[in-house]
Scaffold this motif. Structure first.
Motif, mmCIF file in Angstrom:
data_model
loop_
_atom_site.group_PDB
_atom_site.id
_atom_site.type_symbol
_atom_site.label_atom_id
_atom_site.label_comp_id
_atom_site.label_asym_id
_atom_site.label_seq_id
_atom_site.Cartn_x
_atom_site.Cartn_y
_atom_site.Cartn_z
ATOM 1 N N UNK A 1 0.824 -1.195 0.000
ATOM 2 C CA UNK A 1 0.000 0.000 0.000
ATOM 3 C C UNK A 1 0.869 1.262 0.000
ATOM 4 N N UNK A 2 2.006 1.178 0.643
ATOM 5 C CA UNK A 2 2.894 2.347 0.739
ATOM 6 C C UNK A 2 3.380 2.794 -0.640
ATOM 7 N N UNK A 3 3.560 1.844 -1.560
ATOM 8 C CA UNK A 3 4.025 2.170 -2.909
ATOM 9 C C UNK A 3 3.089 3.166 -3.596
ATOM 10 N N UNK A 4 1.796 3.017 -3.379
ATOM 11 C CA UNK A 4 0.823 3.887 -4.037
ATOM 12 C C UNK A 4 0.857 5.307 -3.455
ATOM 13 N N UNK A 5 1.112 5.414 -2.167
ATOM 14 C CA UNK A 5 1.253 6.737 -1.560
ATOM 15 C C UNK A 5 2.571 7.387 -1.974
ATOM 16 N N UNK A 6 3.614 6.598 -2.103
ATOM 17 C CA UNK A 6 4.900 7.129 -2.583
ATOM 18 C C UNK A 6 4.731 7.628 -4.014
ATOM 19 N N UNK A 7 3.996 6.888 -4.829
ATOM 20 C CA UNK A 7 3.727 7.323 -6.205
ATOM 21 C C UNK A 7 3.009 8.670 -6.208
ATOM 22 N N UNK A 74 -10.038 6.514 0.988
ATOM 23 C CA UNK A 74 -10.914 5.435 1.446
ATOM 24 C C UNK A 74 -10.915 4.273 0.449
ATOM 25 N N UNK A 75 -11.135 4.577 -0.832
ATOM 26 C CA UNK A 75 -11.176 3.527 -1.850
ATOM 27 C C UNK A 75 -9.817 2.864 -2.044
ATOM 28 N N UNK A 76 -8.765 3.627 -1.922
ATOM 29 C CA UNK A 76 -7.424 3.051 -2.032
ATOM 30 C C UNK A 76 -7.216 2.003 -0.942
ATOM 31 N N UNK A 77 -7.666 2.307 0.262
ATOM 32 C CA UNK A 77 -7.496 1.367 1.381
ATOM 33 C C UNK A 77 -8.452 0.181 1.313
ATOM 34 N N UNK A 78 -9.666 0.385 0.838
ATOM 35 C CA UNK A 78 -10.631 -0.714 0.840
ATOM 36 C C UNK A 78 -10.529 -1.580 -0.411
ATOM 37 N N UNK A 82 -7.239 -5.052 -3.099
ATOM 38 C CA UNK A 82 -7.736 -6.197 -3.864
ATOM 39 C C UNK A 82 -7.304 -6.179 -5.328
ATOM 40 N N UNK A 83 -6.974 -5.000 -5.846
ATOM 41 C CA UNK A 83 -6.663 -4.897 -7.267
ATOM 42 C C UNK A 83 -5.602 -3.820 -7.502
ATOM 43 N N UNK A 84 -4.481 -4.220 -8.093
ATOM 44 C CA UNK A 84 -3.375 -3.287 -8.322
ATOM 45 C C UNK A 84 -3.727 -2.190 -9.319
ATOM 46 N N UNK A 90 -6.038 5.101 -8.341
ATOM 47 C CA UNK A 90 -6.272 5.966 -7.187
ATOM 48 C C UNK A 90 -5.033 6.788 -6.832
ATOM 49 N N UNK A 91 -3.837 6.186 -6.948
ATOM 50 C CA UNK A 91 -2.616 6.921 -6.589
ATOM 51 C C UNK A 91 -2.365 8.076 -7.559
#
Length: 157
Positions: A1-7, A74-78, A82-84, A90-91
């Motif tokens: 999950x951290x990768x998407x926030x770093x992006x 919210x959607x990124x976390x939920x 489940x799907x990259x 989202x990121x």
């Protein structure tokens, strides 16, 4: 999950850096040609959204952006777990939304600089590109999801 926030953070940093470089090096409304007939950099300020719609409606943009950022997180976390493809979408949307939000908060307008010379299109920035890519990925994800659901229903029949 951290990768998407770093992006998202990389998108925000790149967006803010290119805006800073534009403001420091190109006078307002001036153009620097980069690839003749294809691409140039023009220092432009946009007090609205795409094509300057809702010009000067900063309170509206503040409220909408805070809501969008909250929903995206919210959607990124939920669903992002489940799907990259969904998470990448989202990121990019998160990074783009925050990149332009920073400008609106600090300057009550957005700095744009990328100009296509081969087509008459509004001047845009890195945050706009990220938002477009994010929405494109979301559309692709939704199409794939519908195909998967259709195949599951067909197999289950």
């Amino acid at each position: 999950m951290i990768l998407y926030y770093v992006t998202a953070l990389v998108i925000i940093a790149l967006d803010q850096w290119t805006k800073y470089l534009t403001v420091q090096n190109i006078p307002l409304h001036e153009t620097v040609e980069w690839i003749p007939g294809v691409l140039s950099f023009t220092h432009h300020r946009n007090p609205g959204a795409a094509w300057s719609i809702l010009e000067g409606q900063m309170l509206f943009f503040y409220i909408v952006t805070v809501i969008v950022v909250g929903v995206v997180i919210y959607y990124l976390h939920t669903y992002g777990r489940k799907d990259k493809l969904f998470a990448w979408s989202m990121s990019f949307i998160l990074g783009g939304a925050i990149g332009n939000f920073i400008d609106r908060l600090l300057h009550q307008e957005v700095v744009d600089m990328i100009r296509t010379e081969f087509i008459d299109f509004p001047i845009f920035n890195i945050a706009d590109i990220a938002l477009t890519v994010g929405v494109g990925l979301m559309i692709f994800y939704l199409i794939l999801d519908e195909v998967r659901n259709y195949k599951q229903k067909k197999v289950g029949s």
